[in-house]
Design a protein around this motif. Structure first.
Motif, PDB file in Angstrom:
ATOM      1  N   MET A  75       0.811  -1.196   0.000  1.00 33.70           N
ATOM      2  CA  MET A  75       0.000   0.000   0.000  1.00 33.70           C
ATOM      3  C   MET A  75       0.855   1.262   0.000  1.00 33.70           C
ATOM      4  O   MET A  75       0.519   2.213  -0.660  1.00 33.70           O
ATOM      5  CB  MET A  75      -0.917   0.024   1.207  1.00 33.70           C
ATOM      6  N   ALA A  76       1.906   1.297   0.773  1.00 32.66           N
ATOM      7  CA  ALA A  76       2.702   2.520   0.887  1.00 32.66           C
ATOM      8  C   ALA A  76       3.167   2.985  -0.470  1.00 32.66           C
ATOM      9  O   ALA A  76       3.392   2.197  -1.375  1.00 32.66           O
ATOM     10  CB  ALA A  76       3.900   2.285   1.792  1.00 32.66           C
ATOM     11  N   GLY A  77       3.278   4.261  -0.617  1.00 32.67           N
ATOM     12  CA  GLY A  77       3.711   4.821  -1.890  1.00 32.67           C
ATOM     13  C   GLY A  77       3.965   6.300  -1.738  1.00 32.67           C
ATOM     14  O   GLY A  77       4.071   6.823  -0.635  1.00 32.67           O
ATOM     15  N   THR A  78       4.025   6.976  -2.860  1.00 27.51           N
ATOM     16  CA  THR A  78       4.232   8.411  -2.891  1.00 27.51           C
ATOM     17  C   THR A  78       3.051   9.046  -3.605  1.00 27.51           C
ATOM     18  O   THR A  78       2.581   8.530  -4.616  1.00 27.51           O
ATOM     19  CB  THR A  78       5.532   8.749  -3.636  1.00 27.51           C
ATOM     20  N   PHE A  79       2.575  10.166  -3.076  1.00 31.68           N
ATOM     21  CA  PHE A  79       1.457  10.875  -3.677  1.00 31.68           C
ATOM     22  C   PHE A  79       1.765  11.131  -5.141  1.00 31.68           C
ATOM     23  O   PHE A  79       2.870  11.553  -5.492  1.00 31.68           O
ATOM     24  CB  PHE A  79       1.221  12.194  -2.932  1.00 31.68           C
ATOM     25  N   PRO A  80       0.822  10.871  -6.051  1.00 35.65           N
ATOM     26  CA  PRO A  80       1.118  10.929  -7.479  1.00 35.65           C
ATOM     27  C   PRO A  80       1.386  12.338  -8.005  1.00 35.65           C
ATOM     28  O   PRO A  80       0.872  13.319  -7.484  1.00 35.65           O
ATOM     29  CB  PRO A  80      -0.138  10.336  -8.126  1.00 35.65           C
ATOM     30  N   THR A  81       2.184  12.374  -9.057  1.00 38.09           N
ATOM     31  CA  THR A  81       2.490  13.617  -9.750  1.00 38.09           C
ATOM     32  C   THR A  81       1.504  13.778 -10.903  1.00 38.09           C
ATOM     33  O   THR A  81       1.199  12.820 -11.608  1.00 38.09           O
ATOM     34  CB  THR A  81       3.926  13.565 -10.299  1.00 38.09           C
ATOM     35  N   LEU A  82       1.004  14.998 -11.092  1.00 33.57           N
ATOM     36  CA  LEU A  82       0.075  15.270 -12.181  1.00 33.57           C
ATOM     37  C   LEU A  82       0.809  15.292 -13.516  1.00 33.57           C
ATOM     38  O   LEU A  82       2.036  15.331 -13.562  1.00 33.57           O
ATOM     39  CB  LEU A  82      -0.612  16.624 -11.942  1.00 33.57           C
ATOM     40  N   SER A  83       0.063  15.290 -14.604  1.00 37.18           N
ATOM     41  CA  SER A  83       0.680  15.260 -15.933  1.00 37.18           C
ATOM     42  C   SER A  83       1.525  16.498 -16.217  1.00 37.18           C
ATOM     43  O   SER A  83       2.426  16.449 -17.047  1.00 37.18           O
ATOM     44  CB  SER A  83      -0.393  15.096 -17.009  1.00 37.18           C
ATOM     45  N   GLU A  84       1.271  17.613 -15.523  1.00 42.30           N
ATOM     46  CA  GLU A  84       2.086  18.822 -15.695  1.00 42.30           C
ATOM     47  C   GLU A  84       3.401  18.741 -14.939  1.00 42.30           C
ATOM     48  O   GLU A  84       4.234  19.630 -15.028  1.00 42.30           O
ATOM     49  CB  GLU A  84       1.323  20.076 -15.237  1.00 42.30           C
ATOM     50  N   GLY A  85       3.597  17.705 -14.110  1.00 39.99           N
ATOM     51  CA  GLY A  85       4.845  17.517 -13.387  1.00 39.99           C
ATOM     52  C   GLY A  85       4.817  17.969 -11.939  1.00 39.99           C
ATOM     53  O   GLY A  85       5.793  17.825 -11.226  1.00 39.99           O
ATOM     54  N   ALA A  86       3.699  18.515 -11.460  1.00 40.99           N
ATOM     55  CA  ALA A  86       3.593  18.964 -10.070  1.00 40.99           C
ATOM     56  C   ALA A  86       2.725  17.990  -9.279  1.00 40.99           C
ATOM     57  O   ALA A  86       1.934  17.242  -9.834  1.00 40.99           O
ATOM     58  CB  ALA A  86       2.981  20.361 -10.009  1.00 40.99           C
ATOM     59  N   VAL A  87       2.874  18.023  -7.966  1.00 39.01           N
ATOM     60  CA  VAL A  87       2.082  17.162  -7.090  1.00 39.01           C
ATOM     61  C   VAL A  87       0.692  17.748  -6.882  1.00 39.01           C
ATOM     62  O   VAL A  87      -0.285  17.036  -6.748  1.00 39.01           O
ATOM     63  CB  VAL A  87       2.791  16.979  -5.730  1.00 39.01           C
ATOM     64  N   CYS A  88       0.597  19.079  -6.872  1.00 37.21           N
ATOM     65  CA  CYS A  88      -0.679  19.731  -6.617  1.00 37.21           C
ATOM     66  C   CYS A  88      -0.748  21.051  -7.388  1.00 37.21           C
ATOM     67  O   CYS A  88       0.230  21.490  -7.973  1.00 37.21           O
ATOM     68  CB  CYS A  88      -0.868  19.959  -5.125  1.00 37.21           C
ATOM     69  N   THR A 103       1.166   5.149   5.773  1.00 40.19           N
ATOM     70  CA  THR A 103       2.580   4.949   5.483  1.00 40.19           C
ATOM     71  C   THR A 103       3.052   5.609   4.196  1.00 40.19           C
ATOM     72  O   THR A 103       4.172   5.389   3.779  1.00 40.19           O
ATOM     73  CB  THR A 103       2.881   3.443   5.381  1.00 40.19           C
ATOM     74  N   TRP A 104       2.234   6.422   3.547  1.00 40.27           N
ATOM     75  CA  TRP A 104       2.655   6.987   2.274  1.00 40.27           C
ATOM     76  C   TRP A 104       3.343   8.339   2.457  1.00 40.27           C
ATOM     77  O   TRP A 104       3.296   8.935   3.521  1.00 40.27           O
ATOM     78  CB  TRP A 104       1.506   7.054   1.277  1.00 40.27           C
ATOM     79  N   THR A 105       3.992   8.788   1.395  1.00 43.09           N
ATOM     80  CA  THR A 105       4.804  10.007   1.421  1.00 43.09           C
ATOM     81  C   THR A 105       4.140  11.097   0.581  1.00 43.09           C
ATOM     82  O   THR A 105       3.608  10.823  -0.497  1.00 43.09           O
ATOM     83  CB  THR A 105       6.200   9.708   0.847  1.00 43.09           C
ATOM     84  N   PHE A 106       4.179  12.338   1.082  1.00 43.50           N
ATOM     85  CA  PHE A 106       3.639  13.491   0.364  1.00 43.50           C
ATOM     86  C   PHE A 106       4.783  14.457   0.077  1.00 43.50           C
ATOM     87  O   PHE A 106       5.256  15.157   0.971  1.00 43.50           O
ATOM     88  CB  PHE A 106       2.554  14.172   1.198  1.00 43.50           C
ATOM     89  N   PRO A 107       5.263  14.505  -1.176  1.00 40.76           N
ATOM     90  CA  PRO A 107       6.354  15.427  -1.517  1.00 40.76           C
ATOM     91  C   PRO A 107       5.788  16.800  -1.871  1.00 40.76           C
ATOM     92  O   PRO A 107       4.972  16.935  -2.776  1.00 40.76           O
ATOM     93  CB  PRO A 107       7.001  14.767  -2.732  1.00 40.76           C
ATOM     94  N   LEU A 108       6.218  17.833  -1.151  1.00 41.89           N
ATOM     95  CA  LEU A 108       5.725  19.189  -1.408  1.00 41.89           C
ATOM     96  C   LEU A 108       6.858  20.177  -1.216  1.00 41.89           C
ATOM     97  O   LEU A 108       7.481  20.218  -0.144  1.00 41.89           O
ATOM     98  CB  LEU A 108       4.564  19.524  -0.470  1.00 41.89           C
ATOM     99  N   ASP A 109       7.133  20.952  -2.232  1.00 42.85           N
ATOM    100  CA  ASP A 109       8.138  22.023  -2.185  1.00 42.85           C
ATOM    101  C   ASP A 109       9.495  21.535  -1.685  1.00 42.85           C
ATOM    102  O   ASP A 109      10.129  22.154  -0.837  1.00 42.85           O
ATOM    103  CB  ASP A 109       7.646  23.183  -1.324  1.00 42.85           C
ATOM    104  N   GLY A 110       9.944  20.387  -2.170  1.00 37.94           N
ATOM    105  CA  GLY A 110      11.267  19.881  -1.826  1.00 37.94           C
ATOM    106  C   GLY A 110      11.355  19.141  -0.506  1.00 37.94           C
ATOM    107  O   GLY A 110      12.436  18.730  -0.100  1.00 37.94           O
ATOM    108  N   THR A 111      10.238  18.978   0.191  1.00 34.60           N
ATOM    109  CA  THR A 111      10.218  18.245   1.460  1.00 34.60           C
ATOM    110  C   THR A 111       9.346  17.004   1.299  1.00 34.60           C
ATOM    111  O   THR A 111       8.247  17.091   0.762  1.00 34.60           O
ATOM    112  CB  THR A 111       9.650  19.119   2.595  1.00 34.60           C
ATOM    113  N   ASN A 112       9.823  15.883   1.754  1.00 32.79           N
ATOM    114  CA  ASN A 112       9.032  14.650   1.757  1.00 32.79           C
ATOM    115  C   ASN A 112       8.432  14.463   3.141  1.00 32.79           C
ATOM    116  O   ASN A 112       9.139  14.212   4.114  1.00 32.79           O
ATOM    117  CB  ASN A 112       9.892  13.440   1.397  1.00 32.79           C
ATOM    118  N   TYR A 113       7.117  14.603   3.229  1.00 33.40           N
ATOM    119  CA  TYR A 113       6.411  14.388   4.490  1.00 33.40           C
ATOM    120  C   TYR A 113       6.067  12.903   4.570  1.00 33.40           C
ATOM    121  O   TYR A 113       5.354  12.375   3.717  1.00 33.40           O
ATOM    122  CB  TYR A 113       5.164  15.266   4.559  1.00 33.40           C
TER     123      TYR A 113
END
Length: 101
Positions: free
Chosen positions: A1-14, A77-87
């Protein structure tokens, strides 16, 4: 199940702006004389509100599939990458995936 929040087609997370809320979990004791004692019982928590405008259907499917893969708020257990920080050790706040047009 664990993973990383997906990146959009434009290359950003949000899409910006992103609303960030800092929360403290507090434990409180109330005594018989109606006084109380409270303290922070866990580390500070981050909460984000993500809103997507004019999102492509493929990106919507990617986000919904990730939400379903994490089983809503079940997986922590998943990771949220935002502005260079992995939460790390993230979880969704509820079990519903809301989509409005």
């Amino acid at each position: 199940m664990a993973g990383t929040f997906p990146t959009l087609s434009e290359g950003a997370v949000c899409m910006y702006p992103v609303t960030r809320i800092l929360r403290n979990r507090v434990t409180e004791f109330r005594f018989a004389n109606d006084t109380r004692q409270a303290w922070v019982s866990q580390p500070q928590m981050n909460s984000w509100q993500l809103e997507y405008a004019k999102l492509k259907e493929a990106d919507m499917v990617t986000l919904r599939d990730f939400f379903d893969l994490q089983k809503g708020s079940f997986d922590k257990t998943w990771t949220f990458p935002l502005d260079g920080t992995n939460y790390l050790a993230c979880q969704f706040e509820n079990d519903s995936f809301a989509r409005t047009q």
